[in-house]
Design an enzyme around this catalytic site. Structure first.
Site, PDB file in Angstrom:
ATOM      1  N   ASP A  39       0.860  -1.193   0.000  1.00 43.38           N
ATOM      2  CA  ASP A  39       0.000   0.000   0.000  1.00 43.38           C
ATOM      3  C   ASP A  39       0.886   1.231   0.000  1.00 43.38           C
ATOM      4  O   ASP A  39       1.389   1.656   1.046  1.00 43.38           O
ATOM      5  CB  ASP A  39      -0.901   0.001   1.237  1.00 43.38           C
ATOM      6  CG  ASP A  39      -2.072  -0.937   1.063  1.00 43.38           C
ATOM      7  OD1 ASP A  39      -2.311  -1.771   1.956  1.00 43.38           O
ATOM      8  OD2 ASP A  39      -2.747  -0.851   0.020  1.00 43.38           O
ATOM      9  N   ASP A 179     -10.500  -4.505  -1.749  1.00 42.49           N
ATOM     10  CA  ASP A 179      -9.488  -4.153  -0.767  1.00 42.49           C
ATOM     11  C   ASP A 179     -10.113  -3.312   0.331  1.00 42.49           C
ATOM     12  O   ASP A 179     -10.604  -2.212   0.076  1.00 42.49           O
ATOM     13  CB  ASP A 179      -8.375  -3.354  -1.469  1.00 42.49           C
ATOM     14  CG  ASP A 179      -7.277  -2.905  -0.538  1.00 42.49           C
ATOM     15  OD1 ASP A 179      -6.277  -2.370  -1.025  1.00 42.49           O
ATOM     16  OD2 ASP A 179      -7.419  -3.077   0.689  1.00 42.49           O
TER      17      ASP A 179
HETATM   18  C1  DX5 Z   1      -6.520   1.140   2.632  1.00 41.17           C
HETATM   19  C2  DX5 Z   1      -5.655  -0.076   2.545  1.00 41.17           C
HETATM   20  C3  DX5 Z   1      -6.312  -1.213   3.327  1.00 41.17           C
HETATM   21  C4  DX5 Z   1      -5.451  -2.429   3.433  1.00 41.17           C
HETATM   22  C5  DX5 Z   1      -6.265  -3.616   3.920  1.00 41.17           C
HETATM   23  O1  DX5 Z   1      -5.910   2.180   1.950  1.00 41.17           O
HETATM   24  O2  DX5 Z   1      -5.468  -0.439   1.188  1.00 41.17           O
HETATM   25  O3  DX5 Z   1      -7.520  -1.524   2.688  1.00 41.17           O
HETATM   26  O4  DX5 Z   1      -4.891  -2.676   2.229  1.00 41.17           O
HETATM   27  O5  DX5 Z   1      -6.714  -3.290   5.172  1.00 41.17           O
HETATM   28  P1  DX5 Z   1      -7.655  -4.230   6.036  1.00 41.17           P
HETATM   29  O6  DX5 Z   1      -7.637  -5.622   5.439  1.00 41.17           O
HETATM   30  O7  DX5 Z   1      -7.056  -4.200   7.395  1.00 41.17           O
HETATM   31  O8  DX5 Z   1      -9.000  -3.609   5.943  1.00 41.17           O
END
Ligand code: DX5
Length: 228
Positions: A39, A179
């Site tokens: 990310d 995501d």
């Molecule tokens: C937001 C990030 C999150 C991450 C996943 O910008 O991209 O979505 O990847 O986070 P979780 O799985 O903890 O929601």
């Protein structure tokens, strides 16, 4: 309807121990993930700041599985080449950050990476309907980007279905990725809606039985939803 794309369980390393990222990548590979998502946040497009290309490059030698860079950055054109050079095989560009999105995605392919395009929750599918032929994957965000551990936005499921239907209508074989907030209680809804690449961060790291169990459990739930 094109042949269903395979289910992929892909971790976000956002919840990982940043002081041991190389070891964390090895642990994820050993846990059976299909690839790793970085990310990438610039503190401008989203209010958080994360991984520069050198950080990813330093982890590249530790594992063989592919890396994807989720570019949550205001200037993907400036940064794309540096993340390809760092070892990312897939680059995800947010439709909201590229005024010349068609050219930006074409350039990602010219750089030798697989182009993908992401949509924030409020951005309509129409924003990408004229670039689907340029990408291998569409990411439908199921949280507002910037931080892990947020609640899944279930109202994105019809949007996932709309992307899948648009790709089918154009005769395109695309991965549809989701995501944000993906875990045991939400993954079935996302897969039933049409997603086949599932990003998970918190759900993997909070599993008391460890990463391997978390990955296997999510994969089993996704496959069961696919089969139902
Ligand atoms: C937001 C990030 C999150 C991450 C996943 O910008 O991209 O979505 O990847 O986070 P979780 O799985 O903890 O929601």
């Amino acid at each position: 309807m094109t042949e269903p794309r395979p289910i992929s369980i892909v971790p976000s390393v956002l919840p990982a121990d940043f002081s041991r990222l190389g070891e964390e990548c090895v642990a994820l590979a050993e846990a059976g993930v299909d690839r790793i998502q970085w990310d990438v946040m610039d503190g401008r497009f989203v209010p958080n700041l994360t991984f520069g290309p050198d950080v990813i490059a330093s982890c590249r030698k530790h594992v063989d599985i592919p890396f994807e860079a989720h570019l949550m950055v205001l200037d993907p054109d400036e940064l794309a080449g540096r993340y390809v050079d760092a070892g990312c095989e897939i680059l995800i560009v947010h439709a909201e950050t590229a005024p010349h999105l068609h050219r930006t995605l074409a350039r990602v392919r010219e750089l030798g990476a697989s182009p993908a395009v992401a949509l924030n929750p409020a951005t309509p599918v129409a924003a990408v309907q004229h670039v689907l032929d340029l990408v291998d994957m569409v990411l439908v965000m199921t949280v507002n980007p910037g931080f892990g551990g947020q609640d899944y936005i279930a109202t994105m499921e019809p949007k996932v279905a709309e992307v899948r239907a648009l790709a089918d209508a154009q005769g395109l074989t695309l991965d549809v990725e989701v995501d944000g907030g993906i875990g045991p209680s939400t993954i079935a809804g996302a897969v039933t809606a049409g997603a086949n690449v599932l990003i998970a961060g918190s759900a993997l790291y909070r599993d008391p039985e460890g990463l391997g169990h978390a990955v296997s459990d999510l994969r089993a739930r996704a496959e069961a939803a696919r089969a139902s």
